[in-house]
Design a protein around this motif. Structure first.
Motif, PDB file in Angstrom:
ATOM      1  N   UNK A 110      50.349  40.804  40.032  1.00 33.99           N
ATOM      2  CA  UNK A 110      49.762  39.970  38.813  1.00 33.99           C
ATOM      3  C   UNK A 110      49.024  39.024  39.282  1.00 33.99           C
ATOM      4  N   UNK A 111      47.741  38.987  38.410  1.00 39.08           N
ATOM      5  CA  UNK A 111      46.779  37.685  38.909  1.00 39.08           C
ATOM      6  C   UNK A 111      45.952  37.477  37.503  1.00 39.08           C
ATOM      7  N   UNK A 112      45.775  36.471  37.306  1.00 46.89           N
ATOM      8  CA  UNK A 112      44.583  36.087  36.192  1.00 46.89           C
ATOM      9  C   UNK A 112      43.294  35.590  36.990  1.00 46.89           C
ATOM     10  N   UNK A 113      42.221  35.604  36.080  1.00 40.54           N
ATOM     11  CA  UNK A 113      41.081  34.934  36.525  1.00 40.54           C
ATOM     12  C   UNK A 113      40.305  33.890  35.486  1.00 40.54           C
ATOM     13  N   UNK A 114      39.373  32.958  35.947  1.00 45.25           N
ATOM     14  CA  UNK A 114      38.625  32.141  34.939  1.00 45.25           C
ATOM     15  C   UNK A 114      37.552  32.793  34.575  1.00 45.25           C
ATOM     16  N   UNK A 115      36.911  32.170  33.503  1.00 45.46           N
ATOM     17  CA  UNK A 115      35.574  33.146  33.084  1.00 45.46           C
ATOM     18  C   UNK A 115      34.383  32.736  34.156  1.00 45.46           C
ATOM     19  N   UNK A 116      34.770  32.012  35.294  1.00 48.93           N
ATOM     20  CA  UNK A 116      33.692  31.879  36.262  1.00 48.93           C
ATOM     21  C   UNK A 116      33.869  33.071  37.396  1.00 48.93           C
ATOM     22  N   UNK A 117      34.823  33.897  36.969  1.00 46.06           N
ATOM     23  CA  UNK A 117      35.189  34.778  38.189  1.00 46.06           C
ATOM     24  C   UNK A 117      35.131  36.193  37.408  1.00 46.06           C
ATOM     25  N   UNK A 118      35.114  37.342  38.310  1.00 53.21           N
ATOM     26  CA  UNK A 118      35.422  38.790  37.762  1.00 53.21           C
ATOM     27  C   UNK A 118      36.042  39.481  38.984  1.00 53.21           C
ATOM     28  N   UNK A 119      36.401  40.506  38.415  1.00 53.87           N
ATOM     29  CA  UNK A 119      37.027  41.618  39.514  1.00 53.87           C
ATOM     30  C   UNK A 119      36.047  42.521  40.015  1.00 53.87           C
ATOM     31  N   UNK A 120      35.701  43.060  40.934  1.00 52.50           N
ATOM     32  CA  UNK A 120      34.869  44.216  41.462  1.00 52.50           C
ATOM     33  C   UNK A 120      35.611  44.949  41.959  1.00 52.50           C
ATOM     34  N   UNK A 121      35.314  46.386  41.588  1.00 53.51           N
ATOM     35  CA  UNK A 121      35.687  47.599  42.325  1.00 53.51           C
ATOM     36  C   UNK A 121      34.660  48.212  43.089  1.00 53.51           C
ATOM     37  N   UNK A 122      34.840  48.286  44.138  1.00 51.70           N
ATOM     38  CA  UNK A 122      33.505  49.027  45.102  1.00 51.70           C
ATOM     39  C   UNK A 122      34.264  50.476  45.699  1.00 51.70           C
ATOM     40  N   UNK A 123      33.344  51.297  45.394  1.00 48.68           N
ATOM     41  CA  UNK A 123      33.537  52.706  45.773  1.00 48.68           C
ATOM     42  C   UNK A 123      32.499  52.910  46.989  1.00 48.68           C
ATOM     43  N   UNK A 124      32.667  53.412  48.078  1.00 52.75           N
ATOM     44  CA  UNK A 124      31.880  53.432  49.301  1.00 52.75           C
ATOM     45  C   UNK A 124      31.981  55.079  49.775  1.00 52.75           C
ATOM     46  N   UNK A 125      30.799  55.512  49.983  1.00 51.17           N
ATOM     47  CA  UNK A 125      30.607  56.977  50.316  1.00 51.17           C
ATOM     48  C   UNK A 125      30.606  56.965  52.056  1.00 51.17           C
ATOM     49  N   UNK A 126      31.431  57.791  52.585  1.00 52.64           N
ATOM     50  CA  UNK A 126      31.500  58.158  53.707  1.00 52.64           C
ATOM     51  C   UNK A 126      30.133  58.799  54.378  1.00 52.64           C
TER      52      UNK A 126
END
Length: 277
Positions: free
Chosen positions: A242-258
């Motif tokens: 579990x984690x939380x973030x402030x409004x100056x932060x964001x989560x990023x999901x990266x999908x990378x192709x081989x």
């Protein structure tokens, strides 16, 4: 706190009992005109039905001994209840227009097991090969449940040349966050996965704006593919502490192709991370 519990608790509870007994579940009937009351020997800690046409309500703040069941017409399902002391109760639930019974007083003997291990004899030696990784088992069962559940947290999608990356749901359970992720390949070429990572970005203010990225290591990955074939859709789950973030932060999901360039970055706002299902 929103906590989900699923049919795996039934399996989890029975596996942790000392006897491997087959249980024949009783059936409880309900409808949408009357409340069916279930009285348990201990306060209810958690309770859930396996289908949305059944609703089981109970006091989540004060541990009361009873809950109320209602049903809409539809297929039969199951009701899973865990008492405060860890006792597990499971029933088949069905819709019936006319009810013969409105109150169920459930004795302790109807418990199918306990969610915690019950040691009958302190001198009992359990062989290593007979034990199971209960945490991994729970992860697999809960992730399977989430993958089949149609609940969504919002429209979080990113597209690139026929490949669609989306976050279908974010769920909080047992001090962990479950990210239900979907990869859809609408192109005519198979998508070979190089990696899928989740990180938290901090946007630094000032004249020289920059991004600081911190990768989050999952404690468990469910159904992560090595390839998504053409016209195929794959749903997977990443479990993180579990984690939380402030409004100056964001989560990023990266999908990378081989060996390819169909790479995607999906940005997830702090409001989705801080308000999971």
């Amino acid at each position: 706190m929103k906590n989900f519990i699923l049919i795996s608790i039934f399996l989890f509870g029975t596996i942790l009992t000392t006897a491997q007994t087959s249980f024949r579940l009783d059936t409880i009937y309900a409808n949408d005109q009357k409340n069916v009351a279930l009285f348990f020997p201990e306060p209810i800690r958690q309770g859930i039905t396996g289908s949305e046409n059944f609703v089981f309500t109970y006091n989540r703040d004060k541990g009361q001994y009873f809950g109320l069941l209602q049903a809409k017409p539809g297929k039969e399902s199951n009701l899973l209840v865990v008492n405060k002391n860890g006792s597990v109760f499971s029933y088949i639930v069905k819709y019936r227009k006319k009810l013969d019974r409105l109150n169920y007083f459930i004795p302790t003997s109807k418990s199918i097991g306990n969610e915690k291990p019950i040691v009958a004899d302190s001198t009992t030696i359990v062989k290593r090969e007979d034990t199971i990784d209960n945490r991994t088992y729970y992860y697999n069962e809960f992730c399977s449940y989430l993958n089949n559940r149609k609940q969504r947290i919002g429209r979080l999608k990113k597209r690139n040349e026929g490949v669609i990356l989306s976050v279908e749901n974010i769920v909080f359970d047992k001090e962990e966050l479950y990210f239900v992720i979907q990869v859809e390949n609408k192109s005519s070429l198979d998508y070979d996965l190089n990696f899928l990572k989740l990180s938290v970005e901090t946007r630094k203010k000032g004249k020289k704006k920059s991004l600081q990225r911190l990768y989050q290591e999952p404690v468990f990955k469910y159904n992560l593919p090595s390839k998504v074939k053409e016209n195929e859709t794959v749903r997977l789950v990443y479990i993180l502490p579990k984690f939380s973030i402030g409004n100056d932060r964001r989560a990023v999901i990266e999908l990378n192709e081989k060996n390819g360039e169909r790479n995607l970055k999906l940005k997830v706002s702090h409001r989705f991370i801080n308000n999971p299902n």
